[in-house]
Design an enzyme around this catalytic site. Structure first.
Site, PDB file in Angstrom:
ATOM      1  N   VAL A  61       0.812  -1.231   0.000  1.00  0.00           N
ATOM      2  CA  VAL A  61       0.000   0.000   0.000  1.00  0.00           C
ATOM      3  C   VAL A  61       0.840   1.274   0.000  1.00  0.00           C
ATOM      4  O   VAL A  61       0.318   2.353  -0.259  1.00  0.00           O
ATOM      5  CB  VAL A  61      -1.011   0.034   1.186  1.00  0.00           C
ATOM      6  N   TYR A 152       1.880   4.807  16.270  1.00  0.00           N
ATOM      7  CA  TYR A 152       0.734   4.038  15.769  1.00  0.00           C
ATOM      8  C   TYR A 152      -0.548   4.839  16.036  1.00  0.00           C
ATOM      9  O   TYR A 152      -1.369   5.055  15.136  1.00  0.00           O
ATOM     10  CB  TYR A 152       0.695   2.672  16.457  1.00  0.00           C
TER      11      TYR A 152
HETATM   12  N1  LIG Z   1      -4.621  -6.387  16.156  1.00  0.00           N
HETATM   13  C1  LIG Z   1      -5.237  -5.477  16.911  1.00  0.00           C
HETATM   14  O1  LIG Z   1      -5.338  -5.635  18.146  1.00  0.00           O
HETATM   15  C2  LIG Z   1      -5.849  -4.247  16.268  1.00  0.00           C
HETATM   16  C3  LIG Z   1      -6.531  -3.327  17.080  1.00  0.00           C
HETATM   17  C4  LIG Z   1      -7.104  -2.181  16.493  1.00  0.00           C
HETATM   18  C5  LIG Z   1      -6.977  -1.977  15.131  1.00  0.00           C
HETATM   19  N2  LIG Z   1      -6.288  -2.885  14.359  1.00  0.00           N
HETATM   20  C6  LIG Z   1      -6.157  -2.595  12.929  1.00  0.00           C
HETATM   21  O2  LIG Z   1      -6.768  -3.629  12.177  1.00  0.00           O
HETATM   22  C7  LIG Z   1      -6.147  -3.686  10.885  1.00  0.00           C
HETATM   23  C8  LIG Z   1      -5.821  -5.139  10.565  1.00  0.00           C
HETATM   24  O3  LIG Z   1      -4.857  -5.614  11.506  1.00  0.00           O
HETATM   25  P1  LIG Z   1      -4.889  -7.109  12.087  1.00  0.00           P
HETATM   26  O4  LIG Z   1      -5.283  -7.020  13.502  1.00  0.00           O
HETATM   27  O5  LIG Z   1      -5.621  -7.990  11.180  1.00  0.00           O
HETATM   28  O6  LIG Z   1      -3.312  -7.441  12.077  1.00  0.00           O
HETATM   29  P2  LIG Z   1      -2.461  -8.293  11.018  1.00  0.00           P
HETATM   30  O7  LIG Z   1      -1.035  -7.977  11.326  1.00  0.00           O
HETATM   31  O8  LIG Z   1      -2.895  -9.693  11.046  1.00  0.00           O
HETATM   32  O9  LIG Z   1      -2.903  -7.693   9.602  1.00  0.00           O
HETATM   33  C9  LIG Z   1      -2.305  -6.619   8.980  1.00  0.00           C
HETATM   34  C10 LIG Z   1      -2.105  -7.005   7.533  1.00  0.00           C
HETATM   35  O10 LIG Z   1      -1.591  -5.855   6.849  1.00  0.00           O
HETATM   36  C11 LIG Z   1      -0.579  -6.304   5.988  1.00  0.00           C
HETATM   37  N3  LIG Z   1       0.336  -5.222   5.651  1.00  0.00           N
HETATM   38  C12 LIG Z   1       1.259  -4.612   6.433  1.00  0.00           C
HETATM   39  N4  LIG Z   1       1.938  -3.702   5.738  1.00  0.00           N
HETATM   40  C13 LIG Z   1       1.425  -3.720   4.480  1.00  0.00           C
HETATM   41  C14 LIG Z   1       1.702  -3.005   3.295  1.00  0.00           C
HETATM   42  N5  LIG Z   1       2.683  -2.086   3.235  1.00  0.00           N
HETATM   43  N6  LIG Z   1       0.979  -3.274   2.190  1.00  0.00           N
HETATM   44  C15 LIG Z   1       0.007  -4.215   2.213  1.00  0.00           C
HETATM   45  N7  LIG Z   1      -0.305  -4.933   3.300  1.00  0.00           N
HETATM   46  C16 LIG Z   1       0.403  -4.682   4.423  1.00  0.00           C
HETATM   47  C17 LIG Z   1       0.119  -7.435   6.749  1.00  0.00           C
HETATM   48  O11 LIG Z   1       0.896  -8.270   5.887  1.00  0.00           O
HETATM   49  C18 LIG Z   1      -1.079  -8.141   7.371  1.00  0.00           C
HETATM   50  O12 LIG Z   1      -1.591  -9.173   6.545  1.00  0.00           O
HETATM   51  C19 LIG Z   1      -4.925  -2.783  10.953  1.00  0.00           C
HETATM   52  O13 LIG Z   1      -5.210  -1.550  10.327  1.00  0.00           O
HETATM   53  C20 LIG Z   1      -4.718  -2.581  12.438  1.00  0.00           C
HETATM   54  O14 LIG Z   1      -4.045  -1.379  12.727  1.00  0.00           O
HETATM   55  C21 LIG Z   1      -5.751  -4.019  14.895  1.00  0.00           C
END
Ligand SMILES: NC(=O)c1ccc[n+]([C@@H]2O[C@H](COP(=O)([O-])OP(=O)(O)OC[C@H]3O[C@@H](n4cnc5c(N)ncnc54)[C@H](O)[C@@H]3O)[C@@H](O)[C@H]2O)c1
Length: 260
Positions: A61, A152
């Site tokens: 991205v 973050y």
């Molecule tokens: N895990 C938590 O506790 C939590 C809490 C609040 C919000 N979120 C948000 O939820 C969303 C999804 O996170 P998740 O919890 O599934 O974690 P995750 O780490 O499983 O998923 C994140 C995904 O983004 C991908 N990614 C990272 N950098 C990238 C890039 N440059 N280009 C394309 N893809 C990329 C990773 O490979 C991964 O598959 C994120 O935006 C995260 O900030 C997560």
């Protein structure tokens, strides 16, 4: 007729976690979904698991050229782009003094510049259609402050600003832009810090237990909120932040006070 019949969606970070749960929900609602991620092997296997309505492509991205390729291929394969879910995210844990400028910039690149490039890339197709829904995945950390994750949190606050501004800019073209703010997601996101966090069980438990609805947001609940904002059910909502946080930002539950 399902809510998203005939709709075409791009979901970033779709290889695993929240992104794959969102893709599953959109497909259940009738959409065809293009998953983008850096984790090609996981992405291909998630798409295969989701069946014929899902395809995977490599999409960093932070790279404008990857976005151009993703939009070109989606339009070639499906002829339209109705939904963009900016879900890809990067966490960095560390006090401000322990966070290098490179780490800080890396977080901003994925969590803010990524969605900016995504909105920029899909806007022409959505404008030509006269309709589109863009949903960003933010965080409860984008609604409150949080020690140990400053950059973050800052990137997720900025993402809400981007969404509200984009909503104003694109609304007259029929494009809505909203943000889901979950308190919880895929525990694998904490990968590099897992060992340290394992020694803080009591602290992390009390962090999630004093909510109106205790515990972390289930992935399915986050996906349901994204589905709402991606579908016509939310047709008059734009520029909004939808917390899926068990009431975390409503305040703290005080044990014992219900008995006063
Ligand atoms: N895990 C938590 O506790 C939590 C809490 C609040 C919000 N979120 C948000 O939820 C969303 C999804 O996170 P998740 O919890 O599934 O974690 P995750 O780490 O499983 O998923 C994140 C995904 O983004 C991908 N990614 C990272 N950098 C990238 C890039 N440059 N280009 C394309 N893809 C990329 C990773 O490979 C991964 O598959 C994120 O935006 C995260 O900030 C997560």
């Amino acid at each position: 007729m399902e809510r998203l019949d005939g709709r075409i969606a791009i979901v970033t970070g779709g290889a695993r976690g929240v992104g794959s749960a969102i893709a599953r929900r959109l497909i259940e609602a009738g959409a065809r979904v293009v998953l983008g991620d850096l984790r090609d092997e996981a992405g291909e296997s998630t798409a295969a698991e989701l069946g014929g309505a899902a395809t995977y492509l490599h999409l960093d991205v932070t790279r404008e050229a990857d976005w151009a390729g993703a939009v070109k291929r989606t339009l070639a394969d499906h002829g339209r782009i109705d939904i963009l879910v900016n879900n890809a995210g990067r966490l960095h844990m560390g006090a401000i003094e322990n966070t290098s400028p490179e780490e800080a910039r890396g977080v901003v690149e994925v969590n803010l510049i990524g969605p900016f490039l995504g909105i920029r890339a899909v806007a022409p197709a959505m404008k030509a259609q006269g309709k589109g829904a863009i949903v960003n995945v933010g965080s409860v950390d984008g609604m409150l402050g949080m020690n140990g994750v400053a950059m973050y949190a800052a990137s997720k606050w900025a993402l809400r600003g981007l969404a509200k501004s984009a909503a104003l800019e694109l609304g007259r073209s029929g494009i809505r832009v909203n943000t889901v703010c979950p308190a919880g997601g895929n525990p694998e996101m904490y990968g590099p810090w897992m060992e340290q966090l394992a020694g803080m069980i009591d602290q992390t438990k009390s962090y999630t237990e004093d909510r109106a609805l205790p515990g972390e947001a289930p992935l399915g609940a986050i996906a349901d909120a994204v589905l709402f904002l991606a579908s016509d059910d939310s047709r008059h909502c734009t520029g909004i932040d939808l917390p899926v946080d068990g009431g975390a930002h409503a305040g703290r539950f005080m044990p014992g006070f219900n008995e006063l």
